[in-house]
Design an enzyme around this catalytic site. Structure first.
Site, PDB file in Angstrom:
ATOM      1  CG  HIS A  70      -2.028  -0.940   1.208  1.00 18.41           C
ATOM      2  ND1 HIS A  70      -2.914  -1.018   0.156  1.00 18.41           N
ATOM      3  CD2 HIS A  70      -2.431  -1.866   2.117  1.00 18.41           C
ATOM      4  CE1 HIS A  70      -3.810  -1.945   0.413  1.00 18.41           C
ATOM      5  NE2 HIS A  70      -3.546  -2.488   1.592  1.00 18.41           N
ATOM      6  CB  CYS A  94      -2.716   2.165  -5.339  1.00 20.58           C
ATOM      7  SG  CYS A  94      -3.479   0.565  -5.077  1.00 20.58           S
TER       8      CYS A  94
END
Length: 187
Positions: free
Chosen positions: A109, A171
């Site tokens: 993440h 991401c």
């Protein structure tokens, strides 16, 4: 009428404070889990005191460390991608990967703030050095590409015959696409 406006204002402020505090609570909770996992990894290397933590974190013995000096990253890479593991660290995307063989893939993440996880991954330059440390051996890779891809572009994770590389994925800020860095094994 004035009392209604005052009450509406107070409620709005309280709701705002609650919404602002949610990421901080999540960060605090994640930090505690990371500290606990780090402690387990450290204890596993000490045979005498490791048994209790080893049972709780059996997979901690398989932790690999990732270092990216350009962004001051030094974090553990857990052996399996699960929701829990992604919340406490970086993870191996493909099961049973061996550093230095094929395409070693890592996901993480971006994190809310600070330098944890892959928040600063987009700042890694072409030519930067990335190191995997496993079983007291260091595998050094040189970043050769950085690109934004669609989440469905999983071909980037495949092994290429005769090519030993690393793929790091996180991401984009909005979460709609992925940033993928690739590097070739140099030592």
């Amino acid at each position: 009428m004035r009392n209604v406006k005052v009450m509406t204002g107070i409620v709005s402020i309280l709701i705002g404070l609650i919404l602002v505090s949610i990421p901080f609570y999540h960060e605090w909770k994640t930090g505690k889990e990371i500290d606990r996992l780090t402690q387990a990894v450290n204890l596993i290397s000490n045979e005498a005191s490791a048994q209790v933590m080893k049972e709780e974190f059996e997979y901690a013995k398989d932790v690999i460390w990732l270092e990216i000096p350009d962004i001051d990253l030094n974090q553990m890479v857990l052996p399996e991608t699960t929701e829990y593991n992604l919340n406490v660290g970086l993870t191996q995307i493909k099961p049973n990967q061996i550093p230095g063989e094929g395409n070693f893939t890592i996901a993480g993440h971006r994190g809310y703030r600070g330098d944890r996880f892959f928040r600063n991954l987009p700042d890694v330059a072409i030519g930067a050095t990335v190191r995997l440390i496993a079983d007291n051996k260091t595998y050094t890779y040189e970043i050769t590409s950085s690109q934004i891809i669609e989440p469905t572009q999983t071909d980037i994770l495949l092994d290429e015959e005769g090519k030993n590389e690393i793929t790091l994925i996180t991401c984009t800020v909005d979460g709609h696409k992925r940033i993928a860095l690739k590097g070739l094994l140099i030592t």
